[in-house]
Design a protein around this motif. Structure first.
Motif, PDB file in Angstrom:
ATOM      1  N   LEU A  33      26.843  23.013  17.767  1.00 26.50           N
ATOM      2  CA  LEU A  33      25.519  22.993  17.151  1.00 26.50           C
ATOM      3  C   LEU A  33      25.569  23.470  15.704  1.00 26.50           C
ATOM      4  N   ASP A  34      24.819  22.812  14.862  1.00 25.74           N
ATOM      5  CA  ASP A  34      24.620  23.229  13.479  1.00 25.74           C
ATOM      6  C   ASP A  34      23.326  24.048  13.470  1.00 25.74           C
ATOM      7  N   ARG A  37      20.605  23.153  10.980  1.00 25.91           N
ATOM      8  CA  ARG A  37      19.920  21.904  11.316  1.00 25.91           C
ATOM      9  C   ARG A  37      18.905  22.129  12.428  1.00 25.91           C
ATOM     10  N   VAL A  38      19.287  22.907  13.428  1.00 20.86           N
ATOM     11  CA  VAL A  38      18.370  23.202  14.532  1.00 20.86           C
ATOM     12  C   VAL A  38      17.140  23.937  14.022  1.00 20.86           C
ATOM     13  N   HIS A  70      20.638  18.411  18.904  1.00 15.31           N
ATOM     14  CA  HIS A  70      19.979  19.322  17.970  1.00 15.31           C
ATOM     15  C   HIS A  70      18.464  19.310  18.166  1.00 15.31           C
ATOM     16  N   GLU A  73      17.796  21.262  21.394  1.00 17.93           N
ATOM     17  CA  GLU A  73      17.884  22.713  21.213  1.00 17.93           C
ATOM     18  C   GLU A  73      16.660  23.234  20.463  1.00 17.93           C
TER      19      GLU A  73
END
Length: 261
Positions: A33-34, A37-38, A70, A73
């Motif tokens: 996960l970034d 970005r999330v 993303h 999440e």
């Protein structure tokens, strides 16, 4: 006449709204996960731009997210979201899910910074409008697409990242002054390195007190290709960042300010 044969698209997937807590990520094939970005999706969460998540059935009534982790999440972190729109495909098992992941992401074309800029401008984004106004006032032509076969007319550019960085760092007025220097030189195209070199010469204390903007323009007009080559060699020889090398080579070609006696 030859009949066109189309590939069988397979079984039509189901469309549904799923409880966000029933969807998991299989780390076997998914990327990490970034977090930035999330968080951006959480901060600007809107159904208009969310889209459907692609999922496959897993054990015990749960699902694996194949595309959209993303967004998933972000939905899980948003207190006002309980369900997400989903395309439920028939892939069974990790291998089949991973194959779909490859097919979905391999065929996807990411939106370039230039394409994103023009979309933001069309949406009325104020920062994009500022970029447009600064370029127009400086006499710089920001293109929608890179030049065909690398060909450009004078003062055209696609260096949107460099433009935005300059405006964010220096403000609209200073950015316009820097861009005027390269726009008047009739460069074809105006590159990111050239924009950054002009910024360094005009605003960095090491150079700005010893050279006039007009002198920079005169030095690079009609000689950009040769200077670019010289700057590349200078950077390699002296192990300098390319921007510093460009600025140094340009500086040597400039008429220096006359000292006031």
């Amino acid at each position: 006449m030859t009949e066109i044969t189309f590939r069988d698209p397979g079984e039509v997937p189901a469309l549904d709204w799923l409880d966000k807590t029933l969807i998991d990520i299989d780390s076997t094939y998914q990327r990490g996960l970034d977090e930035g970005r999330v968080q951006k999706i959480v901060d600007w969460f809107a159904w208009d731009s969310f889209g459907a998540i692609v999922v496959a059935p897993a054990a015990d009534g749960r699902f694996h997210a194949i595309d959209g982790q993303h967004r998933l999440e972000a939905a899980k972190r948003h207190p006002k979201v309980s369900v997400v729109p989903a395309i439920i495909i028939t892939a069974t098992g990790t291998a089949a899910e991973a194959e779909t992941f490859v097919n979905v992401n391999g065929a996807r074309k990411n939106v370039s910074p230039l394409e994103m800029y023009w979309a933001q401008l069309a949406s009325g984004d104020p920062e994009a409008e500022t970029v447009k106004q600064v370029c127009e006032r400086a006499g710089l032509k920001l293109m929608r697409y890179p030049g065909s076969n690398g060909k450009y007319s004078g003062s055209e550019t696609v260096a949107i990242a460099a433009l935005r960085s300059l405006i964010d760092k220096r403000g609209a007025m200073r950015a316009r002054q820097v861009l005027e220097v390269v726009a008047k030189a009739d460069l074809r195209p105006v590159t990111a390195l050239q924009i950054k070199a002009a910024e360094l010469l005009m605003l960095d204390p090491e150079f700005c007190n010893d050279v006039e903007p007009e002198a920079i323009t005169d030095a690079i007009r009609g000689n950009a290709l040769g200077l670019d080559t010289e700057a590349g060699a200078f950077a390699a020889t002296h192990r300098l960042p390319k921007v510093k090398a460009f600025a140094s080579v340009w500086f040597k070609k400039c008429r220096k300010k006359r000292k006031v006696v």
